[in-house]
Design a protein around this motif. Structure first.
Motif, PDB file in Angstrom:
ATOM      1  N   ILE A  87       0.786  -1.207   0.008  1.00 23.86           N
ATOM      2  CA  ILE A  87       0.084  -0.012   0.004  1.00 23.86           C
ATOM      3  C   ILE A  87       0.919   1.138  -0.119  1.00 23.86           C
ATOM      4  O   ILE A  87       1.704   1.373   0.736  1.00 23.86           O
ATOM      5  N   VAL A  88       0.722   2.106  -1.207  1.00 23.42           N
ATOM      6  CA  VAL A  88       1.555   3.202  -1.055  1.00 23.42           C
ATOM      7  C   VAL A  88       0.652   4.492  -1.104  1.00 23.42           C
ATOM      8  O   VAL A  88      -0.055   4.609  -2.263  1.00 23.42           O
ATOM      9  N   GLU A  89       0.638   5.380  -0.300  1.00 23.92           N
ATOM     10  CA  GLU A  89      -0.286   6.519  -0.182  1.00 23.92           C
ATOM     11  C   GLU A  89      -1.460   6.048  -0.627  1.00 23.92           C
ATOM     12  O   GLU A  89      -2.364   6.909  -1.509  1.00 23.92           O
ATOM     13  N   GLY A  90      -2.206   5.051  -0.298  1.00 19.12           N
ATOM     14  CA  GLY A  90      -3.470   4.576  -0.545  1.00 19.12           C
ATOM     15  C   GLY A  90      -3.658   3.682  -1.562  1.00 19.12           C
ATOM     16  O   GLY A  90      -4.673   3.420  -1.940  1.00 19.12           O
ATOM     17  N   THR A  91      -2.948   3.331  -2.561  1.00 20.98           N
ATOM     18  CA  THR A  91      -2.798   2.656  -3.546  1.00 20.98           C
ATOM     19  C   THR A  91      -2.356   1.325  -3.474  1.00 20.98           C
ATOM     20  O   THR A  91      -1.047   1.045  -2.896  1.00 20.98           O
ATOM     21  N   LYS A  92      -2.860   0.136  -3.953  1.00 19.99           N
ATOM     22  CA  LYS A  92      -2.571  -1.117  -3.866  1.00 19.99           C
ATOM     23  C   LYS A  92      -1.792  -1.488  -4.771  1.00 19.99           C
ATOM     24  O   LYS A  92      -2.070  -1.402  -6.183  1.00 19.99           O
ATOM     25  N   TYR A  93      -0.620  -2.333  -4.604  1.00 19.35           N
ATOM     26  CA  TYR A  93       0.217  -2.767  -5.604  1.00 19.35           C
ATOM     27  C   TYR A  93       0.475  -4.429  -5.383  1.00 19.35           C
ATOM     28  O   TYR A  93       1.147  -4.528  -4.306  1.00 19.35           O
ATOM     29  N   PRO A  94      -0.134  -5.286  -5.771  1.00 20.96           N
ATOM     30  CA  PRO A  94       0.029  -6.719  -5.663  1.00 20.96           C
ATOM     31  C   PRO A  94       1.482  -6.949  -6.193  1.00 20.96           C
ATOM     32  O   PRO A  94       2.095  -6.379  -7.064  1.00 20.96           O
ATOM     33  N   LEU A  95       2.153  -7.881  -5.285  1.00 16.78           N
ATOM     34  CA  LEU A  95       3.558  -8.215  -5.735  1.00 16.78           C
ATOM     35  C   LEU A  95       3.263  -9.747  -6.415  1.00 16.78           C
ATOM     36  O   LEU A  95       2.995 -10.447  -5.902  1.00 16.78           O
ATOM     37  N   LYS A  96       4.510  -9.808  -7.329  1.00 22.68           N
ATOM     38  CA  LYS A  96       4.779 -10.856  -7.818  1.00 22.68           C
ATOM     39  C   LYS A  96       6.300 -11.091  -7.972  1.00 22.68           C
ATOM     40  O   LYS A  96       6.964 -10.118  -7.874  1.00 22.68           O
ATOM     41  N   GLU A  97       6.732 -12.342  -7.989  1.00 20.63           N
ATOM     42  CA  GLU A  97       8.174 -12.378  -8.297  1.00 20.63           C
ATOM     43  C   GLU A  97       8.641 -11.751  -9.487  1.00 20.63           C
ATOM     44  O   GLU A  97       8.171 -11.609 -10.393  1.00 20.63           O
ATOM     45  N   GLY A  98       9.651 -10.787  -8.883  1.00 20.32           N
ATOM     46  CA  GLY A  98      10.370  -9.820  -9.853  1.00 20.32           C
ATOM     47  C   GLY A  98       9.742  -8.255  -9.828  1.00 20.32           C
ATOM     48  O   GLY A  98      10.234  -7.647 -10.662  1.00 20.32           O
ATOM     49  N   SER A  99       8.880  -8.059  -8.829  1.00 16.38           N
ATOM     50  CA  SER A  99       8.184  -6.899  -8.938  1.00 16.38           C
ATOM     51  C   SER A  99       9.207  -5.826  -8.508  1.00 16.38           C
ATOM     52  O   SER A  99       9.913  -6.288  -7.339  1.00 16.38           O
ATOM     53  N   LEU A 100       9.181  -4.495  -9.040  1.00 20.44           N
ATOM     54  CA  LEU A 100      10.145  -3.665  -8.569  1.00 20.44           C
ATOM     55  C   LEU A 100       9.518  -2.369  -8.176  1.00 20.44           C
ATOM     56  O   LEU A 100       8.653  -2.135  -9.329  1.00 20.44           O
ATOM     57  N   LEU A 101       9.450  -1.841  -7.066  1.00 20.10           N
ATOM     58  CA  LEU A 101       8.922  -0.653  -6.681  1.00 20.10           C
ATOM     59  C   LEU A 101       9.717   0.501  -6.326  1.00 20.10           C
ATOM     60  O   LEU A 101      10.871   0.301  -5.925  1.00 20.10           O
ATOM     61  N   LEU A 102       9.451   1.494  -6.594  1.00 19.10           N
ATOM     62  CA  LEU A 102      10.395   2.988  -6.345  1.00 19.10           C
ATOM     63  C   LEU A 102       9.490   3.711  -5.180  1.00 19.10           C
ATOM     64  O   LEU A 102       8.272   4.000  -5.590  1.00 19.10           O
ATOM     65  N   PHE A 103      10.189   4.246  -4.179  1.00 13.23           N
ATOM     66  CA  PHE A 103       9.424   5.170  -3.350  1.00 13.23           C
ATOM     67  C   PHE A 103      10.460   6.284  -3.250  1.00 13.23           C
ATOM     68  O   PHE A 103      11.642   6.011  -2.849  1.00 13.23           O
ATOM     69  N   ARG A 104       9.741   7.268  -3.174  1.00 12.11           N
ATOM     70  CA  ARG A 104      10.860   8.418  -2.926  1.00 12.11           C
ATOM     71  C   ARG A 104      10.656   8.907  -1.306  1.00 12.11           C
ATOM     72  O   ARG A 104       9.856   8.200  -0.589  1.00 12.11           O
ATOM     73  N   GLU A 105      11.706   9.875  -0.933  1.00  7.37           N
ATOM     74  CA  GLU A 105      11.637  10.394   0.334  1.00  7.37           C
ATOM     75  C   GLU A 105      10.320  10.643   0.893  1.00  7.37           C
ATOM     76  O   GLU A 105       9.330  11.345   0.228  1.00  7.37           O
ATOM     77  N   SER A 106       9.778  10.270   2.096  1.00  7.10           N
ATOM     78  CA  SER A 106       8.676  10.648   2.692  1.00  7.10           C
ATOM     79  C   SER A 106       7.069  10.038   2.103  1.00  7.10           C
ATOM     80  O   SER A 106       6.214  10.493   2.237  1.00  7.10           O
ATOM     81  N   GLU A 107       7.462   9.254   1.294  1.00  6.94           N
ATOM     82  CA  GLU A 107       6.264   8.573   0.301  1.00  6.94           C
ATOM     83  C   GLU A 107       5.893   7.323   1.409  1.00  6.94           C
ATOM     84  O   GLU A 107       6.548   6.449   1.581  1.00  6.94           O
ATOM     85  N   ALA A 108       4.591   7.491   1.916  1.00  9.14           N
ATOM     86  CA  ALA A 108       3.999   6.566   3.062  1.00  9.14           C
ATOM     87  C   ALA A 108       3.829   5.191   2.511  1.00  9.14           C
ATOM     88  O   ALA A 108       3.288   5.513   1.154  1.00  9.14           O
ATOM     89  N   HIS A 109       4.333   4.275   2.820  1.00  9.42           N
ATOM     90  CA  HIS A 109       4.048   2.690   2.284  1.00  9.42           C
ATOM     91  C   HIS A 109       4.242   1.621   3.148  1.00  9.42           C
ATOM     92  O   HIS A 109       4.486   1.864   4.478  1.00  9.42           O
ATOM     93  N   LYS A 110       3.551   0.447   3.207  1.00  7.91           N
ATOM     94  CA  LYS A 110       3.663  -0.539   3.957  1.00  7.91           C
ATOM     95  C   LYS A 110       3.449  -1.847   3.077  1.00  7.91           C
ATOM     96  O   LYS A 110       2.691  -1.792   2.214  1.00  7.91           O
ATOM     97  N   VAL A 111       3.973  -2.998   3.671  1.00  4.82           N
ATOM     98  CA  VAL A 111       3.737  -4.251   3.061  1.00  4.82           C
ATOM     99  C   VAL A 111       2.640  -5.051   3.601  1.00  4.82           C
ATOM    100  O   VAL A 111       2.602  -4.851   4.790  1.00  4.82           O
ATOM    101  N   HIS A 112       1.613  -5.629   3.088  1.00  9.62           N
ATOM    102  CA  HIS A 112       0.719  -6.578   3.776  1.00  9.62           C
ATOM    103  C   HIS A 112       1.015  -7.907   3.110  1.00  9.62           C
ATOM    104  O   HIS A 112       0.925  -8.166   2.155  1.00  9.62           O
ATOM    105  N   ILE A 113       1.371  -8.843   4.310  1.00  7.15           N
ATOM    106  CA  ILE A 113       1.599 -10.140   4.057  1.00  7.15           C
ATOM    107  C   ILE A 113       0.203 -10.970   4.204  1.00  7.15           C
ATOM    108  O   ILE A 113      -0.676 -10.974   5.136  1.00  7.15           O
TER     109      ILE A 113
END
Length: 133
Positions: free
Chosen positions: A53-79
């Motif tokens: 979850i990045v600033e309210g947007t959901k990104y499903p993760l798959k093997e090989g997914s690559l994400l970029l966050f800049r400073e102060s961009e709120a994010h968390k992983v959900h297992i």
């Protein structure tokens, strides 16, 4: 939960770079909280069952997914399950790799917070597609 982690950290007068590889065993129900960093982060998902979850947007993760966050961009992983959660994370000061007049700087900063964080989705030809929560 058991976690195995290897980390490299470099700091100079002007910048910081760290690289970590981590595997978390039995990660389900771990309290990963929304957070920010003082540096940019490049996150490479290796395995597991999770989404970001990045600033309210959901990104499903798959093997090989690559994400970029800049400073102060709120994010968390959900297992989502007990599968081992494996990732590589690069943290860096943006000044380490770009100046304010180059394409890398524009790539990092010319987007709305929480939008187009997924820069590589190996199973989707239209990388960057996401769902808003």
């Amino acid at each position: 939960m058991y976690e195995k982690k290897v980390k490299f950290h470099y700091t100079s007068e002007k910048s910081t770079l760290s690289v970590s590889h981590a595997i978390t065993y039995s990660p389900y129900n771990e309290p990963y909280k929304m957070h920010t960093h003082d540096a940019c982060e490049l996150y490479y998902f290796l395995s597991g069952d999770a989404y970001f979850i990045v600033e309210g947007t959901k990104y499903p993760l798959k093997e090989g997914s690559l994400l970029l966050f800049r400073e102060s961009e709120a994010h968390k992983v959900h297992i989502s399950s007990q599968l081992p959660y494996e990732r590589i994370v690069f943290s860096f000061d943006s000044d380490l790799i770009c100046s304010h007049d180059d394409g890398i700087h524009a790539f990092i900063y010319s987007r709305d917070l929480g939008q187009s964080n997924l820069i590589c989705d190996p199973f989707d030809s239209a990388s960057g597609k996401n769902d808003t929560m």
